[in-house]
Design a protein around this motif. Structure first.
Motif, PDB file in Angstrom:
ATOM      1  N   CYS A 368      -2.584  -3.634  -3.656  1.00 29.50           N
ATOM      2  CA  CYS A 368      -3.747  -4.325  -4.193  1.00 29.50           C
ATOM      3  C   CYS A 368      -4.224  -3.575  -5.420  1.00 29.50           C
ATOM      4  O   CYS A 368      -4.468  -2.370  -5.363  1.00 29.50           O
ATOM      5  CB  CYS A 368      -4.860  -4.371  -3.145  1.00 29.50           C
ATOM      6  SG  CYS A 368      -6.441  -4.904  -3.808  1.00 29.50           S
ATOM      7  N   ARG A 370      -6.953  -4.444  -7.082  1.00 33.29           N
ATOM      8  CA  ARG A 370      -8.386  -4.682  -7.202  1.00 33.29           C
ATOM      9  C   ARG A 370      -8.713  -5.539  -8.419  1.00 33.29           C
ATOM     10  O   ARG A 370      -9.742  -5.378  -9.055  1.00 33.29           O
ATOM     11  CB  ARG A 370      -9.142  -3.346  -7.267  1.00 33.29           C
ATOM     12  CG  ARG A 370      -9.018  -2.514  -6.014  1.00 33.29           C
ATOM     13  CD  ARG A 370      -9.540  -1.103  -6.249  1.00 33.29           C
ATOM     14  NE  ARG A 370     -10.846  -1.124  -6.886  1.00 33.29           N
ATOM     15  CZ  ARG A 370     -11.992  -1.316  -6.255  1.00 33.29           C
ATOM     16  NH1 ARG A 370     -11.988  -1.494  -4.948  1.00 33.29           N
ATOM     17  NH2 ARG A 370     -13.129  -1.332  -6.919  1.00 33.29           N
ATOM     18  N   CYS A 371      -7.836  -6.490  -8.704  1.00 31.56           N
ATOM     19  CA  CYS A 371      -8.092  -7.358  -9.852  1.00 31.56           C
ATOM     20  C   CYS A 371      -9.231  -8.326  -9.569  1.00 31.56           C
ATOM     21  O   CYS A 371      -9.786  -8.918 -10.483  1.00 31.56           O
ATOM     22  CB  CYS A 371      -6.835  -8.116 -10.233  1.00 31.56           C
ATOM     23  SG  CYS A 371      -6.355  -9.368  -9.041  1.00 31.56           S
ATOM     24  N   ALA A 372      -9.533  -8.537  -8.301  1.00 35.33           N
ATOM     25  CA  ALA A 372     -10.665  -9.369  -7.871  1.00 35.33           C
ATOM     26  C   ALA A 372     -10.460 -10.861  -8.090  1.00 35.33           C
ATOM     27  O   ALA A 372     -11.415 -11.628  -8.008  1.00 35.33           O
ATOM     28  CB  ALA A 372     -11.971  -8.913  -8.535  1.00 35.33           C
ATOM     29  N   ARG A 373      -9.207 -11.294  -8.338  1.00 37.52           N
ATOM     30  CA  ARG A 373      -9.012 -12.737  -8.456  1.00 37.52           C
ATOM     31  C   ARG A 373      -9.325 -13.416  -7.135  1.00 37.52           C
ATOM     32  O   ARG A 373      -9.820 -14.544  -7.100  1.00 37.52           O
ATOM     33  CB  ARG A 373      -7.571 -13.044  -8.860  1.00 37.52           C
ATOM     34  CG  ARG A 373      -7.311 -12.717 -10.292  1.00 37.52           C
ATOM     35  CD  ARG A 373      -5.845 -12.875 -10.643  1.00 37.52           C
ATOM     36  NE  ARG A 373      -5.583 -12.210 -11.905  1.00 37.52           N
ATOM     37  CZ  ARG A 373      -4.666 -12.591 -12.782  1.00 37.52           C
ATOM     38  NH1 ARG A 373      -3.910 -13.631 -12.498  1.00 37.52           N
ATOM     39  NH2 ARG A 373      -4.497 -11.939 -13.896  1.00 37.52           N
ATOM     40  N   VAL A 375     -11.549 -12.396  -4.934  1.00 38.22           N
ATOM     41  CA  VAL A 375     -13.005 -12.415  -4.777  1.00 38.22           C
ATOM     42  C   VAL A 375     -13.599 -13.551  -5.597  1.00 38.22           C
ATOM     43  O   VAL A 375     -14.483 -14.285  -5.136  1.00 38.22           O
ATOM     44  CB  VAL A 375     -13.614 -11.064  -5.213  1.00 38.22           C
ATOM     45  CG1 VAL A 375     -15.123 -11.090  -5.093  1.00 38.22           C
ATOM     46  CG2 VAL A 375     -13.049  -9.934  -4.393  1.00 38.22           C
ATOM     47  N   LEU A 382     -16.398 -14.387   0.163  1.00 38.07           N
ATOM     48  CA  LEU A 382     -16.002 -13.161   0.841  1.00 38.07           C
ATOM     49  C   LEU A 382     -15.297 -12.241  -0.141  1.00 38.07           C
ATOM     50  O   LEU A 382     -15.139 -12.580  -1.311  1.00 38.07           O
ATOM     51  CB  LEU A 382     -15.048 -13.504   1.995  1.00 38.07           C
ATOM     52  CG  LEU A 382     -15.584 -14.503   3.017  1.00 38.07           C
ATOM     53  CD1 LEU A 382     -14.478 -14.920   3.960  1.00 38.07           C
ATOM     54  CD2 LEU A 382     -16.736 -13.888   3.789  1.00 38.07           C
ATOM     55  N   MET A 383     -14.873 -11.068   0.367  1.00 39.66           N
ATOM     56  CA  MET A 383     -14.060 -10.162  -0.434  1.00 39.66           C
ATOM     57  C   MET A 383     -12.696 -10.064   0.243  1.00 39.66           C
ATOM     58  O   MET A 383     -12.449  -9.149   1.038  1.00 39.66           O
ATOM     59  CB  MET A 383     -14.738  -8.802  -0.535  1.00 39.66           C
ATOM     60  CG  MET A 383     -15.988  -8.896  -1.412  1.00 39.66           C
ATOM     61  SD  MET A 383     -17.182  -7.586  -1.149  1.00 39.66           S
ATOM     62  CE  MET A 383     -16.413  -6.231  -1.960  1.00 39.66           C
ATOM     63  N   ASN A 385      -9.795  -9.093  -0.531  1.00 39.65           N
ATOM     64  CA  ASN A 385      -8.989  -7.873  -0.630  1.00 39.65           C
ATOM     65  C   ASN A 385      -9.464  -6.840   0.378  1.00 39.65           C
ATOM     66  O   ASN A 385      -8.670  -6.122   0.987  1.00 39.65           O
ATOM     67  CB  ASN A 385      -9.032  -7.314  -2.064  1.00 39.65           C
ATOM     68  CG  ASN A 385     -10.416  -6.822  -2.456  1.00 39.65           C
ATOM     69  OD1 ASN A 385     -11.420  -7.416  -2.087  1.00 39.65           O
ATOM     70  ND2 ASN A 385     -10.472  -5.736  -3.197  1.00 39.65           N
ATOM     71  N   ARG A 421       0.159 -10.423  -2.125  1.00 35.10           N
ATOM     72  CA  ARG A 421      -0.160  -9.932  -0.794  1.00 35.10           C
ATOM     73  C   ARG A 421      -0.443 -11.098   0.141  1.00 35.10           C
ATOM     74  O   ARG A 421      -0.948 -12.143  -0.278  1.00 35.10           O
ATOM     75  CB  ARG A 421      -1.387  -9.005  -0.870  1.00 35.10           C
ATOM     76  CG  ARG A 421      -1.052  -7.711  -1.582  1.00 35.10           C
ATOM     77  CD  ARG A 421      -2.254  -6.807  -1.682  1.00 35.10           C
ATOM     78  NE  ARG A 421      -2.602  -6.152  -0.440  1.00 35.10           N
ATOM     79  CZ  ARG A 421      -1.917  -5.152   0.105  1.00 35.10           C
ATOM     80  NH1 ARG A 421      -0.819  -4.721  -0.462  1.00 35.10           N
ATOM     81  NH2 ARG A 421      -2.315  -4.605   1.221  1.00 35.10           N
TER      82      ARG A 421
END
Lengths: 440, 313
Positions: A368, A370-373, A375, A382-383, A385, A421
């Motif tokens: 991961c 943490r690109c936040a796509r 999110v 939600l989050m 990741n 993922r």
């Protein structure tokens, strides 16, 4: 056209609607044999009321509901019951099935009577007809419709929304029904509105179906309490809670249902089935299935008798131009990949989609980044990741705190993830573990 | 026609279609976005700039290969595609070159690049696990170990003049600052080149507007409040480069929308405080590292409200 309503979040997968959106619904020729699973819905399995050797006619009840949250099943063809036995159906499930050999007559014997107008039935009678007709949510979930139409008496329903979003790529059955049977869609909506004593009815349609929007606007013209709402084309616009937020601006509280904010949501096809049950006296024995994919010779929207095998639909569409890598029951976001095609179409099969090897992404998982796509995409805010990481570490309690149970399993997060993922699988695992723990 | 049980049908859990981007595409896009800056630095600073960039990238990529594969990486040395891997080491290497002076001795960039990868990234477990921006970690190590070399000596090819940088001078013209005809690190001089690359990343969706806007906005406002010229503050030093290419590093910044605004705000505050009230002329490097450290906390504090209120509410 009205401004486009929408929800926060979402993704824009390729639509592939052009493959089948202009294909007029064709009736698949009657099959020689049908395999009718006794579970085609959410809820208790049905109990057969026929046995090998019995002669049945179309529409005749062949299985009784297994409880309140269940729906009876009716013979899709006329003929002789060959056997009632356990066999494998789609998704590798083993269920009891009633196998009927056709006698070619297509003679009907429905337990329901037709009605000329809605004035002939009251709300309770409508719900009973819907139950007797074996109608379940035809968007794919298969929740028994009469249960949805029976909220507890203390809850007041003011609105019924027909879900014409059809946000899954490839699928076009609802689109075609709105174009070719707009009158039945409206009849169905009027019936549903009466069934729950609602005040207003809405038909919500994504903006990528301008012809359907126009057709439905024309069809509801004479009914001031019915309204067509245009939705932004986005996935998962058709998710129930997100749909309600877009159309009415109401947020269904966590753990609660639409009825708790005074709303009932039904699929377009379900509304058509309700109209046919109440007005034509026909139980649910057939449904529209979109067969599509770039490797399908002739993608079509087919009206299919339940119990027909996947293979027959594919053959009718000319088979495949090249060997597909995946064949999916339903849409490509939330559908189930199949490994055999000699399995029957049930009430919950909205589409058969074939993907080529090039369209199938089998890239290995990466870390991961943490690109936040995910999110940004999550319609439940939600989050994903975080939930994915917690699930993999077995920290299900923390996952629950972060809202895992609020996940609607739309898989937008997993679509968006550049690290490929398997987020939605992790979250589903967490939800299962959390629920198992809650049950004790 | 397909037989009844077709061979070779793949069965996995959905979703059965995925977005087009993968990590390698994103990293390669970042390298592309850094091309204008790289070309500008080659133009202004000449062959030394190119040498530093190439060496830094190669060292970073090779270091990562050995860190990940151990001695097995020797086999990869002949396969550039495999060495390139997901492209993230190359990005780190290039950015590190961009944030050092063009007259830095080559052996120093070798150390900086290797340590950026080893200490800035691999020691945490590799891509996605590090807390701090790896290129900045490399720069900090060089800054602390070799302060003189990293410090005052700059050259500008066009003028061949060495001297103090615009943040020390506070007198260079806006236009020169914008197009980069000034002394400074390889990447920090041409704001124009930075903007071209940044626009590309914004268009591709690999960076968002929140961090850069919050960072640059805060820098301008706070600089003005403390009596410095806000336009100069945005055009000089590495704040444009930092705001678009380092403060937007996905791994080390918050995942929430509000969190990203807070991150940018914090970077702006620390940058300006260091510049105006601290002993150093430039604060970008430390501001980003400080906010990197605060990122887990920011994520926790800016958790979005779940649709429907959440069951644990």
């Amino acid at each position: 056209m009205l401004a486009k309503a929408t929800f926060k979040g979402g993704i824009h997968p390729p639509e592939y609607k052009h493959l089948s959106e202009h294909q007029i619904i064709e009736a698949l020729p009657l099959p020689q044999q049908v395999v009718v699973p006794l579970v085609q819905h959410i809820g208790a399995p049905c109990k057969p009321v026929v046995k090998a050797g019995d002669n049945v006619k179309v529409g005749q009840k062949i299985a009784e509901a297994g409880g309140f949250v269940s729906a009876p099943i009716h013979a899709p063809i006329a003929g002789t019951v060959k056997r009632v036995a356990r066999q494998e159906v789609s998704d590798g499930q083993l269920v009891d099935c009633v196998v009927i050999e056709s006698d070619g007559t297509d003679e009907w014997d429905s337990p329901l009577k037709p009605h000329a107008s809605l004035d002939e039935v009251d709300a309770k009678e409508i719900v009973e007809i819907v139950r007797e007709a074996g109608i379940v949510g035809l968007g794919g979930a298969g929740f028994p419709t009469h249960v949805k139409l029976s909220p507890p008496p203390e809850l007041v329903i003011d609105s019924v929304i027909l879900n014409g979003a059809e946000c899954e790529p490839f699928l076009t059955c609802d689109h075609r029904l709105m174009l070719e049977h707009s009158d039945k869609v409206v009849q169905g909506l009027l019936t549903l509105v009466k069934a729950v004593n609602a005040v207003k009815g809405y038909i919500a349609i994504e903006s990528n179906k301008p012809d359907a929007i126009e057709a439905m606007q024309t069809a509801v013209r004479e009914y001031p309490h019915l309204e067509v709402v245009t939705l932004e084309t986005k996935y998962p616009q058709g998710a129930e809670k997100q749909l309600i937020a877009a159309v009415l601006g109401r947020e269904v509280p966590s753990g609660k249902l639409p009825m708790h904010v005074g709303v009932i949501v039904n699929n377009i096809h379900t509304a058509v089935a309700v109209a046919e049950a109440v007005f034509d006296g026909k139980p649910l024995v057939q449904r529209v299935v979109t067969v599509s994919g770039t490797v399908v010779k002739n993608p079509k929207n087919l009206m299919v008798r339940l119990g027909t095998s996947f293979q027959e639909l594919i053959d009718y569409c000319g088979g495949f131009t090249t060997q597909p890598a995946k064949i999916i029951k339903g849409g490509p976001m939330t559908g189930f990949a199949q490994y055999r095609l000699d399995v029957p179409v049930g009430k919950r099969v909205s589409g058969i989609v074939a993907l080529s090897a090039a369209e199938t992404d089998l890239e290995a998982e990466g870390p991961c980044i943490r690109c936040a796509r995910c999110v940004d995409a999550c319609p439940a805010f939600l989050m994903p990741n975080q939930l994915d990481k917690l699930a993999r570490r077995g920290e299900f309690d923390k996952a629950q705190e972060l809202g895992a149970l609020d996940c609607i399993e739309c898989a937008a997060c997993t679509f968006a993830c550049p690290a490929k993922r398997m987020i939605i699988q992790s979250i589903k695992l967490a939800k299962n573990e959390i629920r198992a723990k809650m049950r004790g | 026609m397909v037989e009844e049980k077709p061979k070779g049908l793949i069965v996995t859990h959905g979703p059965h279609i995925r977005g087009r981007d993968n990590i390698k595409r994103i990293m390669t896009d970042v390298l592309l976005a850094l091309l204008p800056v790289s070309l500008a630095s080659a133009y202004y600073f000449g062959w030394r700039a190119v040498l530093l960039m190439v060496i830094s990238v190669v060292v970073a990529v090779v270091t990562e290969a050995f860190a990940v594969h151990g001695l097995g990486a020797v086999k990869l040395l002949a396969q550039p595609a495999q060495l390139y891997s997901d492209g993230s080491a190359a990005v780190t290497g290039l950015i590190l070159a961009h944030i050092v002076t063009p007259v830095l001795p080559v052996w120093m960039i070798v150390i900086g690049s290797a340590l950026a990868i080893l200490i800035g990234k691999q020691v945490y477990g590799g891509l996605g696990q590090n807390v701090f921006n790896p290129a900045l970690v490399g720069r900090v190590i060089l800054f602390v170990a070799f302060p003189a070399a990293m410090g005052q000596k700059w050259i500008l090819l066009a003028d061949a003049a060495t001297g103090a940088t615009p943040l020390v001078n506070r007198s260079t013209g806006y236009f020169d600052l914008f197009i980069g005809r000034v002394g400074g690190c390889l990447g920090e001089t041409s704001v124009l080149a930075v903007l071209i690359g940044a626009l590309y990343l914004l268009w591709r969706g690999h960076i968002g507007w929140r961090i850069p806007v919050a960072y640059l906005g805060t820098t301008a406002v706070l600089s003005a409040v403390l009596g410095a010229d806000p336009v100069y503050a945005l055009l000089a030093g590495g704040v444009a480069y930092g705001a678009f290419f380092m403060a937007t590093d996905m791994v080390t910044t918050p995942v929430t929308k509000l969190g990203r605004l807070v991150f940018g705000l914090g970077c702006g505050i620390v940058t300006v405080v260091i510049r105006e009230l601290g002993a150093l002329p430039e604060g970008v490097m430390f501001s980003i590292l400080v906010m990197n450290a605060a990122t887990p906390l920011i994520d926790r504090l800016t958790k979005p409200r779940v649709f429907g209120g959440g069951t644990s509410a």
